[in-house]
Write a protein that holds these residues in place. Structure first.
Motif, mmCIF file in Angstrom:
data_model
loop_
_atom_site.group_PDB
_atom_site.id
_atom_site.type_symbol
_atom_site.label_atom_id
_atom_site.label_comp_id
_atom_site.label_asym_id
_atom_site.label_seq_id
_atom_site.Cartn_x
_atom_site.Cartn_y
_atom_site.Cartn_z
ATOM 1 N N VAL A 22 0.844 -1.189 0.000
ATOM 2 C CA VAL A 22 0.000 0.000 0.000
ATOM 3 C C VAL A 22 0.888 1.251 0.000
ATOM 4 C CG1 VAL A 22 -1.710 1.283 1.345
ATOM 5 C CG2 VAL A 22 -1.835 -1.196 1.246
ATOM 6 N N LYS A 23 0.512 2.231 -0.782
ATOM 7 C CA LYS A 23 1.241 3.495 -0.823
ATOM 8 C C LYS A 23 1.007 4.254 0.484
ATOM 9 C CE LYS A 23 1.624 7.670 -3.640
ATOM 10 N NZ LYS A 23 1.032 8.407 -4.770
ATOM 11 N N LEU A 24 2.099 4.733 1.088
ATOM 12 C CA LEU A 24 2.015 5.460 2.347
ATOM 13 C C LEU A 24 2.332 6.936 2.138
ATOM 14 C CD1 LEU A 24 3.892 2.953 4.691
ATOM 15 C CD2 LEU A 24 1.450 3.041 4.113
ATOM 16 N N ASN A 25 1.747 7.766 2.979
ATOM 17 C CA ASN A 25 1.995 9.206 2.953
ATOM 18 C C ASN A 25 2.106 9.704 4.396
ATOM 19 O OD1 ASN A 25 2.253 11.866 2.188
ATOM 20 N ND2 ASN A 25 0.107 12.137 1.674
ATOM 21 N N PRO A 26 3.182 9.286 5.094
ATOM 22 C CA PRO A 26 3.327 9.680 6.493
ATOM 23 C C PRO A 26 3.573 11.181 6.627
ATOM 24 C CG PRO A 26 5.307 8.571 5.731
ATOM 25 C CD PRO A 26 4.301 8.486 4.617
ATOM 26 N N GLN A 27 3.003 11.752 7.672
ATOM 27 C CA GLN A 27 3.125 13.177 7.924
ATOM 28 C C GLN A 27 4.036 13.375 9.136
ATOM 29 O OE1 GLN A 27 1.138 15.370 5.721
ATOM 30 N NE2 GLN A 27 1.219 13.352 4.760
ATOM 31 N N GLY A 28 5.230 13.895 8.904
ATOM 32 C CA GLY A 28 6.164 14.112 10.003
ATOM 33 C C GLY A 28 7.401 14.836 9.530
ATOM 34 N N THR A 29 8.337 15.023 10.456
ATOM 35 C CA THR A 29 9.594 15.678 10.114
ATOM 36 C C THR A 29 10.438 14.744 9.248
ATOM 37 O OG1 THR A 29 10.815 14.811 12.009
ATOM 38 C CG2 THR A 29 9.576 16.879 12.353
ATOM 39 N N GLU A 30 11.489 15.282 8.679
ATOM 40 C CA GLU A 30 12.378 14.463 7.852
ATOM 41 C C GLU A 30 12.976 13.316 8.679
ATOM 42 O OE1 GLU A 30 16.502 14.810 5.251
ATOM 43 O OE2 GLU A 30 15.464 16.652 5.843
ATOM 44 N N PHE A 31 13.404 13.609 9.903
ATOM 45 C CA PHE A 31 13.973 12.568 10.761
ATOM 46 C C PHE A 31 12.929 11.504 11.098
ATOM 47 C CE2 PHE A 31 14.934 10.674 14.892
ATOM 48 C CZ PHE A 31 16.184 10.137 14.628
ATOM 49 N N GLN A 32 11.729 11.927 11.444
ATOM 50 C CA GLN A 32 10.667 10.967 11.743
ATOM 51 C C GLN A 32 10.398 10.066 10.549
ATOM 52 O OE1 GLN A 32 7.622 13.767 12.843
ATOM 53 N NE2 GLN A 32 7.985 13.477 15.042
ATOM 54 N N ARG A 33 10.290 10.660 9.356
ATOM 55 C CA ARG A 33 10.015 9.853 8.166
ATOM 56 C C ARG A 33 11.141 8.850 7.890
ATOM 57 N NH1 ARG A 33 8.522 14.916 6.225
ATOM 58 N NH2 ARG A 33 10.219 14.874 4.723
ATOM 59 N N LYS A 34 12.402 9.249 8.138
ATOM 60 C CA LYS A 34 13.526 8.311 7.968
ATOM 61 C C LYS A 34 13.433 7.169 8.981
ATOM 62 C CE LYS A 34 16.872 11.459 5.929
ATOM 63 N NZ LYS A 34 18.120 12.204 6.117
ATOM 64 N N ALA A 35 13.085 7.505 10.218
ATOM 65 C CA ALA A 35 12.932 6.465 11.246
ATOM 66 C C ALA A 35 11.811 5.510 10.850
ATOM 67 C CB ALA A 35 12.663 7.106 12.607
ATOM 68 N N TRP A 36 10.695 6.055 10.406
ATOM 69 C CA TRP A 36 9.553 5.220 10.024
ATOM 70 C C TRP A 36 9.882 4.366 8.809
ATOM 71 C CZ3 TRP A 36 6.016 10.100 10.194
ATOM 72 C CH2 TRP A 36 5.852 10.495 11.526
ATOM 73 N N GLN A 37 10.618 4.933 7.857
ATOM 74 C CA GLN A 37 11.010 4.168 6.668
ATOM 75 C C GLN A 37 11.882 2.985 7.072
ATOM 76 O OE1 GLN A 37 10.063 4.492 3.409
ATOM 77 N NE2 GLN A 37 11.246 2.647 3.037
#
Length: 159
Positions: free
Chosen positions: A64-79
């Motif tokens: 599923v395509k994701l579109n997380p909403q957060g800071t650059e660091f948060q998105r890297k952690a989530w990735q």
């Protein structure tokens, strides 16, 4: 690009799913027993299908395509969470090393705590260095359930 919002029943409670054509923005859980959505918008149907397959034990990888909403660091952690194989766990320390921030254990833990895309960004797979289950925004009982579901075993240690 209208944001769609639905509620579905799962074995661990009501899941609230928000998303649009850019991807899923959130999957959160509620302890409140609220009515589920009767008609699933087409833009969220694949997410619902894949979650159902996951809970039925038929899916270990999500597309599923994701579109997380957060800071650059948060998105890297989530990735980085998405690289943890189904049925496996990492510690916060191990995750911080993967992110090339070995001393940023608390920052990584805080980022994981702000993850709003449960299961698809599997922060439930992050545990303490001592093997203990630690923090989960939707309750440690859900984290325990998810880890048991993925490992096919009962978690022996909880606290």
């Amino acid at each position: 690009m209208k944001l769609e919002k639905i509620k579905i029943a799962t074995p661990i409670g009501i899941a609230k799913i928000n998303g649009d054509t850019d991807g899923i923005r959130s999957i959160t859980f509620s302890d409140k027993n609220s009515p589920v959505t009767k008609t699933i918008p087409p833009v969220l149907q694949e997410c619902v299908t894949q979650l159902q397959e996951y809970f039925e034990g038929k899916r270990t990888v999500f597309t599923v395509k994701l579109n997380p909403q957060g800071t650059e660091f948060q998105r890297k952690a989530w990735q980085s969470l998405q690289n943890i194989p189904f049925g496996k766990t990492l510690s916060y320390s191990e995750q911080s090393k993967i992110l090339h921030k070995p001393k940023a254990i608390r920052a990584v833990a805080n980022a994981n705590g702000k993850n709003l895309i449960a299961i698809l960004q599997p922060c439930h797979r992050i545990i303490g260095s001592d093997g203990e289950l630690t923090g989960y925004a939707w309750g440690l009982w859900r984290k325990k359930w998810l880890l048991e579901h993925e490992s096919g075993q009962k978690q022996e240690r909880l606290f």
